[in-house]
Enzyme design. Structure first.
Site, PDB file in Angstrom:
ATOM      1  N   ARG A 152     -42.979 -34.289  19.800  1.00 33.93           N
ATOM      2  CA  ARG A 152     -43.592 -35.476  20.374  1.00 33.93           C
ATOM      3  C   ARG A 152     -44.965 -35.134  20.936  1.00 33.93           C
ATOM      4  O   ARG A 152     -45.213 -33.990  21.333  1.00 33.93           O
ATOM      5  CB  ARG A 152     -42.708 -36.041  21.503  1.00 33.93           C
ATOM      6  CG  ARG A 152     -41.554 -36.871  21.002  1.00 33.93           C
ATOM      7  CD  ARG A 152     -42.064 -38.220  20.492  1.00 33.93           C
ATOM      8  NE  ARG A 152     -40.996 -39.074  19.980  1.00 33.93           N
ATOM      9  CZ  ARG A 152     -40.635 -39.154  18.694  1.00 33.93           C
ATOM     10  NH1 ARG A 152     -41.218 -38.407  17.790  1.00 33.93           N
ATOM     11  NH2 ARG A 152     -39.694 -39.992  18.318  1.00 33.93           N
TER      12      ARG A 152
ATOM     13  N   HIS B 222     -48.342 -38.134  12.094  1.00 37.84           N
ATOM     14  CA  HIS B 222     -46.940 -38.397  12.456  1.00 37.84           C
ATOM     15  C   HIS B 222     -46.108 -38.759  11.208  1.00 37.84           C
ATOM     16  O   HIS B 222     -45.398 -39.778  11.193  1.00 37.84           O
ATOM     17  CB  HIS B 222     -46.844 -39.518  13.504  1.00 37.84           C
ATOM     18  CG  HIS B 222     -45.605 -39.408  14.350  1.00 37.84           C
ATOM     19  ND1 HIS B 222     -45.601 -39.575  15.706  1.00 37.84           N
ATOM     20  CD2 HIS B 222     -44.321 -39.130  14.024  1.00 37.84           C
ATOM     21  CE1 HIS B 222     -44.379 -39.424  16.177  1.00 37.84           C
ATOM     22  NE2 HIS B 222     -43.577 -39.148  15.160  1.00 37.84           N
TER      23      HIS B 222
HETATM   24  P1  NDP Z   1     -31.426 -33.041  18.245  1.00 39.74           P
HETATM   25  O1  NDP Z   1     -31.074 -33.845  19.447  1.00 39.74           O
HETATM   26  O2  NDP Z   1     -30.493 -33.006  17.093  1.00 39.74           O
HETATM   27  O3  NDP Z   1     -31.698 -31.515  18.679  1.00 39.74           O
HETATM   28  C1  NDP Z   1     -32.459 -31.183  19.795  1.00 39.74           C
HETATM   29  C2  NDP Z   1     -32.536 -29.663  19.889  1.00 39.74           C
HETATM   30  O4  NDP Z   1     -33.445 -29.313  20.949  1.00 39.74           O
HETATM   31  C3  NDP Z   1     -31.199 -29.007  20.238  1.00 39.74           C
HETATM   32  O5  NDP Z   1     -31.051 -27.795  19.537  1.00 39.74           O
HETATM   33  C4  NDP Z   1     -31.334 -28.728  21.736  1.00 39.74           C
HETATM   34  O6  NDP Z   1     -30.574 -27.614  22.195  1.00 39.74           O
HETATM   35  C5  NDP Z   1     -32.806 -28.411  21.837  1.00 39.74           C
HETATM   36  N1  NDP Z   1     -33.280 -28.629  23.199  1.00 39.74           N
HETATM   37  C6  NDP Z   1     -33.320 -29.802  23.889  1.00 39.74           C
HETATM   38  N2  NDP Z   1     -33.804 -29.583  25.134  1.00 39.74           N
HETATM   39  C7  NDP Z   1     -34.057 -28.260  25.224  1.00 39.74           C
HETATM   40  C8  NDP Z   1     -34.555 -27.427  26.255  1.00 39.74           C
HETATM   41  N3  NDP Z   1     -34.878 -27.919  27.460  1.00 39.74           N
HETATM   42  N4  NDP Z   1     -34.685 -26.130  26.016  1.00 39.74           N
HETATM   43  C9  NDP Z   1     -34.339 -25.598  24.804  1.00 39.74           C
HETATM   44  N5  NDP Z   1     -33.868 -26.341  23.773  1.00 39.74           N
HETATM   45  C10 NDP Z   1     -33.728 -27.660  23.988  1.00 39.74           C
HETATM   46  O7  NDP Z   1     -32.860 -33.584  17.789  1.00 39.74           O
HETATM   47  P2  NDP Z   1     -33.459 -33.651  16.287  1.00 39.74           P
HETATM   48  O8  NDP Z   1     -33.449 -32.289  15.729  1.00 39.74           O
HETATM   49  O9  NDP Z   1     -32.841 -34.746  15.505  1.00 39.74           O
HETATM   50  O10 NDP Z   1     -34.956 -34.118  16.589  1.00 39.74           O
HETATM   51  C11 NDP Z   1     -35.784 -33.361  17.453  1.00 39.74           C
HETATM   52  C12 NDP Z   1     -37.057 -34.148  17.705  1.00 39.74           C
HETATM   53  O11 NDP Z   1     -37.886 -34.128  16.555  1.00 39.74           O
HETATM   54  C13 NDP Z   1     -36.860 -35.640  17.988  1.00 39.74           C
HETATM   55  O12 NDP Z   1     -36.478 -35.865  19.315  1.00 39.74           O
HETATM   56  C14 NDP Z   1     -38.237 -36.176  17.714  1.00 39.74           C
HETATM   57  O13 NDP Z   1     -39.015 -36.110  18.887  1.00 39.74           O
HETATM   58  C15 NDP Z   1     -38.790 -35.197  16.683  1.00 39.74           C
HETATM   59  N6  NDP Z   1     -38.955 -35.848  15.385  1.00 39.74           N
HETATM   60  C16 NDP Z   1     -40.227 -36.021  14.920  1.00 39.74           C
HETATM   61  C17 NDP Z   1     -40.444 -36.641  13.711  1.00 39.74           C
HETATM   62  C18 NDP Z   1     -41.839 -36.782  13.196  1.00 39.74           C
HETATM   63  O14 NDP Z   1     -42.048 -37.488  12.201  1.00 39.74           O
HETATM   64  N7  NDP Z   1     -42.839 -36.125  13.790  1.00 39.74           N
HETATM   65  C19 NDP Z   1     -39.331 -37.154  12.905  1.00 39.74           C
HETATM   66  C20 NDP Z   1     -38.039 -36.908  13.467  1.00 39.74           C
HETATM   67  C21 NDP Z   1     -37.865 -36.272  14.672  1.00 39.74           C
HETATM   68  P3  NDP Z   1     -28.943 -27.610  22.097  1.00 39.74           P
HETATM   69  O15 NDP Z   1     -28.636 -27.379  20.618  1.00 39.74           O
HETATM   70  O16 NDP Z   1     -28.541 -26.454  22.942  1.00 39.74           O
HETATM   71  O17 NDP Z   1     -28.487 -28.956  22.577  1.00 39.74           O
END
Ligand code: NDP
Length: 309
Positions: free
Chosen positions: A224, A272
């Protein structure tokens, strides 16, 4: 009861038509055709103004039309006892894996160097490293990060991942939590950001993070915009702490025409577009969850309000 849709126009009328076709028998209304707010028990929303959901006393399900949900959670009036589901599926993970691999290869094989040499008409031979010697680090090992890691491992990179809790992915060294962050950065020379935006991850792409990586590292961010401190990125690129960066998401989008980022040397900008789910995926995931909801079955891709993603 009725389903209220406030959709983005990227697909024209196709998304609305697809949802209607996928849910025969449902009373589906396209905002602002609300009629009686008490009729609405499901909202399918793209981007909403704060307070948008307040008028619906019988709301029971909120369905995002995309993967990122931080803008919903930033609304203090969001009813946090109502399930919120998002759109993710293997196809959107595969698209993000392609974006990640494309830019990791671009930077590893120094494509920009050869493009610049060609523009000068210069035969600028350069020794290339093999992928097996390049250390890539992926922040966020969820749906997107896990897909990206799989593709990077298959291409031969030394891959590590950083998550909130411990996570085991084939061929990926895991670091987790704040205590694992420094060590993760210290071994990473190409950093890929696929984190969700939360209070903990806001501003994570900052000078401190860049300085914790080896000099001359690369940053690729498809998370983001608010993950990134733009001035810190510019400074790190200017003084060589970072040799290059690719950024897909920006604090303000579209990136304003007068943004200095457009002309920042060694910065590559994409609008994006790293992983936009296809129309078929979006329709299928949204309508599938609504059918599950009506049947009383467990929902897919449920957001955990306590974690914020
Ligand atoms: P998920 O919710 O499936 O995964 C999030 C991951 O981030 C998990 O592994 C989680 O850890 C980790 N995480 C969250 N908070 C922390 C933290 N404080 N410290 C360390 N690790 C953390 O999300 P997605 O993979 O589906 O998507 C991720 C992001 O990608 C979306 O929120 C969006 O912002 C972005 N995105 C961007 C797109 C674009 O076109 N640019 C398209 C799609 C998504 P844990 O496994 O331990 O829970």
């Amino acid at each position: 009861m009725a389903v209220l849709c406030l959709l983005h126009r990227a697909y024209g009328d196709d998304l609305m038509n697809g949802i209607r076709a996928g849910l025969p028998g449902e009373d589906i209304r396209e905002w602002p055709d609300v009629r009686d707010p008490a009729d609405i028990d499901i909202c399918v929303i793209f981007r909403m103004q704060p307070g948008f959901l307040a008028p619906y006393p019988n709301l029971r399900l909120i369905s995002s039309t995309g993967a990122g949900i931080d803008h919903y959670l930033s609304d203090p009036s969001l009813p946090r006892d109502i399930p919120l589901v998002r759109v993710v599926d293997p196809d959107s993970g595969a698209r993000m894996a392609e974006y990640t691999l494309c830019w990791v290869l671009f930077h590893h094989r120094d494509v920009a160097f050869f493009q610049a040499a060609q523009a000068r008409g210069e035969w600028a031979y350069k020794q290339m490293r093999s992928a097996s010697s390049v250390r890539v680090g992926v922040m966020g090992l969820g749906h997107m990060g896990a897909s990206a890691c799989e593709r990077l491992v298959a291409t031969g990179y030394q891959v590590a991942g950083w998550s909130r809790g411990p996570k085991s992915l084939p061929g990926v060294e895991n670091f987790h939590g704040p205590n694992g962050f420094e060590a993760f950065l210290a071994r990473t020379e190409i950093l890929v950001n696929l984190l969700p935006l939360t209070a903990e991850t806001k501003g994570i792409l900052c000078r401190r993070t860049f300085d914790a990586m080896p000099r001359g590292s690369v940053v690729i961010s498809a998370g983001r915009g608010a993950h990134l401190l733009e001035a810190d990125l510019q400074a790190a690129l200017a003084d060589g702490q970072l040799r290059a960066a690719t950024i897909d998401a920006f604090p303000k989008e579209p990136l304003p025409a007068d943004s200095p980022l457009w002309t920042t040397p060694n910065l590559h900008i994409t609008p994006h577009c790293s992983s936009t789910a296809s129309l078929e995926t979006t329709v299928g995931v949204i309508t599938g969850n609504i059918r599950r909801f009506r049947a009383g079955e467990p929902l897919l891709n449920l957001v955990d309000y306590s974690k914020g993603y």
